[in-house]
Design a protein around this motif. Structure first.
Motif, PDB file in Angstrom:
ATOM      1  N   GLY A  99       0.792  -1.219   0.000  1.00 16.46           N
ATOM      2  CA  GLY A  99       0.000   0.000   0.000  1.00 16.46           C
ATOM      3  C   GLY A  99       0.825   1.269   0.000  1.00 16.46           C
ATOM      4  N   SER A 100       0.290   2.295   0.654  1.00 17.09           N
ATOM      5  CA  SER A 100       0.930   3.609   0.684  1.00 17.09           C
ATOM      6  C   SER A 100       2.209   3.566   1.516  1.00 17.09           C
ATOM      7  CB  SER A 100      -0.031   4.647   1.268  1.00 17.09           C
ATOM      8  OG  SER A 100       0.558   5.930   1.282  1.00 17.09           O
ATOM      9  N   VAL A 101       3.223   4.249   1.037  1.00 14.78           N
ATOM     10  CA  VAL A 101       4.535   4.204   1.689  1.00 14.78           C
ATOM     11  C   VAL A 101       4.511   4.854   3.063  1.00 14.78           C
ATOM     12  CG1 VAL A 101       6.904   5.052   1.544  1.00 14.78           C
ATOM     13  CG2 VAL A 101       5.785   4.090  -0.479  1.00 14.78           C
ATOM     14  N   SER A 102       3.893   6.016   3.167  1.00 14.91           N
ATOM     15  CA  SER A 102       3.962   6.749   4.428  1.00 14.91           C
ATOM     16  C   SER A 102       2.638   7.416   4.727  1.00 14.91           C
ATOM     17  CB  SER A 102       5.082   7.793   4.397  1.00 14.91           C
ATOM     18  OG  SER A 102       4.846   8.758   3.381  1.00 14.91           O
ATOM     19  N   ALA A 103       2.418   7.658   6.008  1.00 19.54           N
ATOM     20  CA  ALA A 103       1.211   8.335   6.459  1.00 19.54           C
ATOM     21  C   ALA A 103       1.497   9.004   7.796  1.00 19.54           C
ATOM     22  CB  ALA A 103       0.053   7.350   6.598  1.00 19.54           C
ATOM     23  N   SER A 104       0.700   9.978   8.126  1.00 25.27           N
ATOM     24  CA  SER A 104       0.879  10.696   9.384  1.00 25.27           C
ATOM     25  C   SER A 104       0.283   9.910  10.541  1.00 25.27           C
ATOM     26  CB  SER A 104       0.195  12.061   9.296  1.00 25.27           C
ATOM     27  OG  SER A 104       0.194  12.704  10.564  1.00 25.27           O
ATOM     28  N   ILE A 105       0.866  10.089  11.703  1.00 22.56           N
ATOM     29  CA  ILE A 105       0.207   9.603  12.911  1.00 22.56           C
ATOM     30  C   ILE A 105      -1.109  10.368  13.080  1.00 22.56           C
ATOM     31  CG2 ILE A 105       2.369   9.003  14.063  1.00 22.56           C
ATOM     32  CD1 ILE A 105       2.053  11.601  15.695  1.00 22.56           C
ATOM     33  N   PRO A 106      -2.101   9.791  13.748  1.00 19.37           N
ATOM     34  CA  PRO A 106      -3.338  10.536  13.999  1.00 19.37           C
ATOM     35  C   PRO A 106      -3.040  11.767  14.857  1.00 19.37           C
ATOM     36  CG  PRO A 106      -3.623   8.184  14.457  1.00 19.37           C
ATOM     37  CD  PRO A 106      -2.158   8.411  14.267  1.00 19.37           C
ATOM     38  N   PHE A 107      -3.468  12.921  14.391  1.00 19.53           N
ATOM     39  CA  PHE A 107      -3.157  14.150  15.119  1.00 19.53           C
ATOM     40  C   PHE A 107      -4.215  15.192  14.777  1.00 19.53           C
ATOM     41  CE2 PHE A 107      -0.998  18.165  15.987  1.00 19.53           C
ATOM     42  CZ  PHE A 107      -0.396  17.895  17.209  1.00 19.53           C
ATOM     43  N   PRO A 108      -5.137  15.458  15.693  1.00 24.15           N
ATOM     44  CA  PRO A 108      -6.255  16.355  15.371  1.00 24.15           C
ATOM     45  C   PRO A 108      -5.835  17.822  15.300  1.00 24.15           C
ATOM     46  CG  PRO A 108      -6.347  15.678  17.672  1.00 24.15           C
ATOM     47  CD  PRO A 108      -5.227  14.901  17.049  1.00 24.15           C
ATOM     48  N   GLY A 109      -6.445  18.541  14.379  1.00 22.37           N
ATOM     49  CA  GLY A 109      -6.228  19.968  14.253  1.00 22.37           C
ATOM     50  C   GLY A 109      -7.216  20.759  15.075  1.00 22.37           C
ATOM     51  N   ARG A 110      -7.285  22.046  14.784  1.00 23.48           N
ATOM     52  CA  ARG A 110      -8.115  22.976  15.543  1.00 23.48           C
ATOM     53  C   ARG A 110      -9.583  22.522  15.604  1.00 23.48           C
ATOM     54  NH1 ARG A 110      -7.240  28.743  15.915  1.00 23.48           N
ATOM     55  NH2 ARG A 110      -5.664  28.482  14.291  1.00 23.48           N
ATOM     56  N   ASP A 111     -10.074  21.999  14.505  1.00 20.28           N
ATOM     57  CA  ASP A 111     -11.478  21.610  14.426  1.00 20.28           C
ATOM     58  C   ASP A 111     -11.691  20.118  14.668  1.00 20.28           C
ATOM     59  OD1 ASP A 111     -10.260  20.673  12.191  1.00 20.28           O
ATOM     60  OD2 ASP A 111     -11.546  21.682  10.741  1.00 20.28           O
ATOM     61  N   GLY A 112     -10.666  19.427  15.128  1.00 19.08           N
ATOM     62  CA  GLY A 112     -10.766  18.003  15.368  1.00 19.08           C
ATOM     63  C   GLY A 112     -10.496  17.156  14.141  1.00 19.08           C
ATOM     64  N   ARG A 113     -10.316  17.791  12.990  1.00 13.14           N
ATOM     65  CA  ARG A 113     -10.071  17.052  11.748  1.00 13.14           C
ATOM     66  C   ARG A 113      -8.656  16.490  11.725  1.00 13.14           C
ATOM     67  NH1 ARG A 113      -8.168  18.210   6.437  1.00 13.14           N
ATOM     68  NH2 ARG A 113      -7.618  20.325   7.079  1.00 13.14           N
ATOM     69  N   MET A 114      -8.564  15.234  11.344  1.00  6.54           N
ATOM     70  CA  MET A 114      -7.258  14.594  11.221  1.00  6.54           C
ATOM     71  C   MET A 114      -6.617  14.966   9.888  1.00  6.54           C
ATOM     72  SD  MET A 114      -6.638  12.819  13.924  1.00  6.54           S
ATOM     73  CE  MET A 114      -7.536  12.188  15.354  1.00  6.54           C
ATOM     74  N   PRO A 115      -5.293  14.960   9.805  1.00  6.33           N
ATOM     75  CA  PRO A 115      -4.637  15.222   8.523  1.00  6.33           C
ATOM     76  C   PRO A 115      -5.024  14.168   7.490  1.00  6.33           C
ATOM     77  CG  PRO A 115      -3.044  15.249  10.323  1.00  6.33           C
ATOM     78  CD  PRO A 115      -4.322  14.732  10.891  1.00  6.33           C
ATOM     79  N   VAL A 116      -5.156  14.598   6.252  1.00  3.05           N
ATOM     80  CA  VAL A 116      -5.403  13.682   5.145  1.00  3.05           C
ATOM     81  C   VAL A 116      -4.086  13.019   4.759  1.00  3.05           C
ATOM     82  CG1 VAL A 116      -6.110  13.535   2.723  1.00  3.05           C
ATOM     83  CG2 VAL A 116      -7.381  14.988   4.327  1.00  3.05           C
ATOM     84  N   ASN A 117      -4.139  11.739   4.437  1.00  6.17           N
ATOM     85  CA  ASN A 117      -2.944  10.999   4.025  1.00  6.17           C
ATOM     86  C   ASN A 117      -3.079  10.578   2.571  1.00  6.17           C
ATOM     87  OD1 ASN A 117      -1.260  10.745   6.481  1.00  6.17           O
ATOM     88  ND2 ASN A 117      -3.061   9.709   7.304  1.00  6.17           N
ATOM     89  N   PRO A 118      -2.644  11.417   1.636  1.00  7.17           N
ATOM     90  CA  PRO A 118      -2.702  11.015   0.224  1.00  7.17           C
ATOM     91  C   PRO A 118      -1.874   9.751  -0.007  1.00  7.17           C
ATOM     92  CG  PRO A 118      -2.213  13.355   0.437  1.00  7.17           C
ATOM     93  CD  PRO A 118      -2.085  12.763   1.798  1.00  7.17           C
ATOM     94  N   PHE A 119      -2.337   8.911  -0.915  1.00  9.84           N
ATOM     95  CA  PHE A 119      -1.604   7.681  -1.224  1.00  9.84           C
ATOM     96  C   PHE A 119      -0.240   8.023  -1.798  1.00  9.84           C
ATOM     97  CE2 PHE A 119      -0.276   4.124  -3.811  1.00  9.84           C
ATOM     98  CZ  PHE A 119      -0.573   3.032  -3.016  1.00  9.84           C
ATOM     99  N   ARG A 120       0.776   7.474  -1.178  1.00 14.78           N
ATOM    100  CA  ARG A 120       2.152   7.686  -1.652  1.00 14.78           C
ATOM    101  C   ARG A 120       2.675   6.365  -2.213  1.00 14.78           C
ATOM    102  NH1 ARG A 120       7.564   9.679   1.723  1.00 14.78           N
ATOM    103  NH2 ARG A 120       8.766  10.314  -0.113  1.00 14.78           N
TER     104      ARG A 120
END
Length: 775
Positions: free
Chosen positions: A85-106
């Motif tokens: 699958g995808s090579v890399s992705a971010s750890i779950p980390f909520p932003g100001r509005d609770g939204r997690m970062p999007v992890n585009p397929f690498r």
């Protein structure tokens, strides 16, 4: 602590310097690196995108397939066929509005679109490196070139949206402190309204490269009978890399073994997984042979995670006496084209965790946004947010001193956190447990002979030179992940210590050999330290975030003390007495008042004979809070008033790294950190042109600090025991990199404009200084 009264347990584990146990093999050419290709392997080469953003219309690999000595040519379909699958992705980390970062397929190999120059599109596997590289040039790719987004400003303002589910290219909008009712932000704004002085600054932390001495290299092997893989690469912790590889491939833990031997520098960059690694595993499976790849220096500049690349807008509020009232920080971070594992931590909790540094600032608000661009992905590099935090704060304090007419040293001293304020709850969450900030400041000024600066300045003037001085405090949050195991075992007359942190020059073998030997009261020759094998060693988090001394060290010390407690119970049985009748010294328990004694090795053998297979073997797991290494650095520079050429001519570093495990090793860490901080301050810069082409992709274009650029240094330790971990250690690996950039830039500014605020931005080159002197 152990219940055993141990005369060998003391705070400073090693002051006597007898050299490093690692050195003999390394300096005589007997080190073993992942770059050293094993005999009989196939070699891989990658064809990479020459475009920053483009659609792939077609790929023709037939020419490469027919080339001499080529075994296989892989493209994206081959990777997909294995279910990777995808090579890399971010750890779950909520932003100001609770939204997690999007992890585009690498992708390991791009199949539809390329998102930055250097992204791998195809892979050639051949009998030699030369054959693979030659064949890669025979692959024909038809691209539809698209307009790229290169800079932060473009990412914020462009109508081009790089990823469909990331509007405005902003993948994370974050704020600190947590403030559900807005009261803390209101209090900060109120402090600014009451302030006599409000000083603003915009500071750039330019993009830089890790440029480890040993390029990334790896060998992948596939055992078809067991359907399992072995992956040998330079890492900073095999278990962390194994976990990332498992996420990318879907492999079960028992189907993957990761190995690391000697590693020629990492600096955070080698703690991550890259597209080439996934492609190598696929190639080993498809060919049935071990496949090796070693990056060229140009490939390293194109594909290794890069660092920094952020802009920060800072405002500092002061009262009429120079007391700091409040701080506002607003920043933008360039993520590059894809998410890497912990990139989101750098402009967020790593910035916030270092503020307000050694200064008492009652109100702070930090806002940051992170954006995608068509550039190489960014990630941790020595400091990873800590240098950025210290730089933005020390630059605005320097500007405040000039704007208010106050002495920059006295302004800093006026605002230092006092010992009586500790533990100090910061406005952003973490609490500083320990430190002697005013005393360290005084000690640094005295050691540097700060009072004699004006005389040295006059001497420089007689030689046609301008002389400047910079004095900066620093504090950083260390640890990253606050759990770590270590194992102490008894094998064939040796104490075998297993750790999860893979060293890349930090002297782990020396430090932990000496630590265990001294704590047990045995010789160094009785101790062996192992690391770098995910099938053998403890699953540690790795050597990152200045965490090894405080976390691995604590785990090792706890394991030793637990061994002693176990051994005491067994020794009492063997010597037919109570535990209270035992004395421990030099690796043996003795019964007081008699000549009877038993060694640890004899006790271990006895315990095994009684049916306990593990003997005295012990795995300890430590849980800590963060530590906050801190200190004061002072730099002096001389500037040629005609050409702008300058030299850093004197440097003093006084630091609190907590309890030192090996003083000389800490000295080396400070020297190395300052060298890298100097590199960023005055030279290093990964630039891109408007088409997304990297302008600096070799040492012809990327200036690294040389030995003769380094100033004579005084390194002084002021250890204050940390209260958040078992052994009282604090981090030290990133201290020099955190402290050096602002102190050097401030010294240059002091030399050429002692009474004016300049908008000097890193890297401060000779040309920049020449221009600044001429307005």
């Amino acid at each position: 602590m152990s219940k055993v009264e141990n005369p060998h347990c003391s705070d400073i584990h090693s002051r006597d310097w007898k050299g490093r146990y690692e050195d003999e093999a390394l300096v005589t050419g007997h080190g073993h690196y992942s770059t050293d290709a094993p005999a009989g392997v196939l070699h891989a080469a990658f064809l990479r995108s020459p475009h920053a953003r483009a659609n792939i219309r077609s790929i023709n690999i037939s020419g490469a397939q027919e080339a001499k000595d080529v075994v296989a040519v892989l493209h994206s379909g081959d990777i997909a066929s294995l279910g990777f699958g995808s090579v890399s992705a971010s750890i779950p980390f909520p932003g100001r509005d609770g939204r997690m970062p999007v992890n585009p397929f690498r992708p390991a190999l791009a199949g539809e679109t390329v998102m930055h120059v250097g992204e791998a599109v195809a892979m050639v596997v051949a009998k030699s490196r030369a054959a693979a590289e030659d064949a890669a040039e025979l692959i024909d790719i038809d691209y539809e070139v698209l307009e790229p987004v290169v800079t932060l400003e473009q990412a914020k303002s462009s109508k081009i949206q790089l990823w469909p589910d990331v509007p405005g290219n902003c993948n994370l909008d974050w704020t600190s402190p947590e403030d559900p009712d807005g009261a803390k932000r209101k209090a900060t704004e109120a402090a600014f309204k009451l302030a006599k002085h409000v000083v603003e600054a915009e500071v750039l932390n330019q993009r830089i490269a890790a440029v480890s001495m040993e390029p990334r290299s790896a060998t992948a092997t596939y055992d078809r009978k067991k359907q399992s893989y072995t992956f040998h690469a330079g890492t900073q912790g095999v278990d962390g890399v194994k976990g990332q590889l498992m996420m990318a491939t879907g492999l079960a833990p028992d189907k993957l073994r990761v190995l690391s031997d000697d590693v020629g520098g990492g600096f955070g960059m080698k703690g991550m997984v890259y597209p080439e690694y996934i492609a190598l595993l696929a190639a080993a499976n498809i060919t049935g042979k071990p496949v090796h790849w070693s990056a060229s220096r140009n490939e390293s500049f194109l594909m290794d995670n890069q660092a920094r690349d952020s802009v920060w807008r800072v405002a500092l509020a002061l009262d009429d006496k120079g007391k700091f009232l409040a701080l506002k920080v607003d920043g933008d971070q360039n993520l590059g084209a894809y998410m890497t594992l912990v990139a989101v931590l750098i402009p967020t909790i790593h910035i916030a965790g270092c503020l307000p540094s050694v200064y008492d600032i009652p109100h702070i608000v930090v806002d940051s946004k992170s954006y995608f661009t068509n550039t190489t992905p960014t990630g941790p590099y020595r400091g990873a947010g800590r240098p950025e935090a210290n730089y933005l704060l020390e630059r605005v304090i320097e500007a405040a001193a000039k704007q208010t007419g106050m002495d920059p040293v006295k302004l800093r001293q006026k605002n230092l956190i006092k010992p009586s304020q500790l533990p100090y709850p910061t406005p952003l969450g973490p609490a500083y447990d320990s430190g002697e900030f005013p005393e360290i400041f005084r000690q640094a000024l005295e050691a540097h002979d700060y009072k004699g600066f004006n005389n040295r300045k006059k001497d420089s003037a007689k030689r046609g030179k301008l002389r400047g001085i910079g004095v900066c405090g620093f504090l950083e949050i260390s640890g990253g992940h606050y759990h770590e195991p270590a194992r102490v075992a008894f094998r064939d007359g040796k104490v075998v210590v297993s750790i999860g942190a893979t060293p890349q020059g930090q002297s782990h073998i020396t430090v932990f050999t000496q630590m265990v030997a001294k704590r047990f009261g045995i010789t160094d020759a009785d101790v062996t330290v192992t690391h770098g094998d995910s099938a053998r060693d403890v699953p540690g988090f790795g050597a990152v975030a200045s965490r090894t001394a405080m976390l691995t060290g604590s785990a090792v010390a706890e394991a030793v003390d637990q061994v002693l407690d176990k051994a005491a119970e067994a020794a009492a049985t063997m010597l037919q007495c109570d535990v209270s009748d035992l004395a421990y010294e030099n690796g043996a328990f003795s019964r007081k008042g008699t000549g009877q004694k038993v060694s640890l090795f004899e006790i271990d053998a006895h315990v095994r004979e009684t049916g306990k297979k593990e003997g005295l073997d012990t795995t300890a797991e430590t849980d800590t809070g963060p530590s906050f290494p801190n200190g004061v650095h002072i730099a002096e520079v001389e500037v040629d008033r005609d050409t702008g050429e300058f030299d850093v001519v004197s440097y003093t570093a006084v630091g609190d790294a907590g309890i030192l495990l090996n003083e000389k090793v800490v000295d080396g860490q400070v020297h190395g950190g300052v060298a890298q901080g100097l590199g960023q301050a005055v030279g290093e810069y990964v630039r891109y042109d408007t088409s997304g082409q990297p302008v600096a992709a070799s040492f012809m274009d990327y200036p690294m600090p040389r030995a003769d650029d380094m100033p004579p240094m005084r390194v002084i330790h002021h250890p204050v025991r940390c209260k958040t971990n078992y052994i009282g250690a604090k981090g030290t690996g990133e201290a020099g990199t955190t402290a050096a950039p602002p102190v050097i830039v401030n010294a240059i500014e002091n030399a050429i404009a002692p009474d004016r605020v300049l908008n000097l931005q890193m890297p401060v080159t000779t040309e920049a200084v020449w221009r600044a002197m001429r307005g």
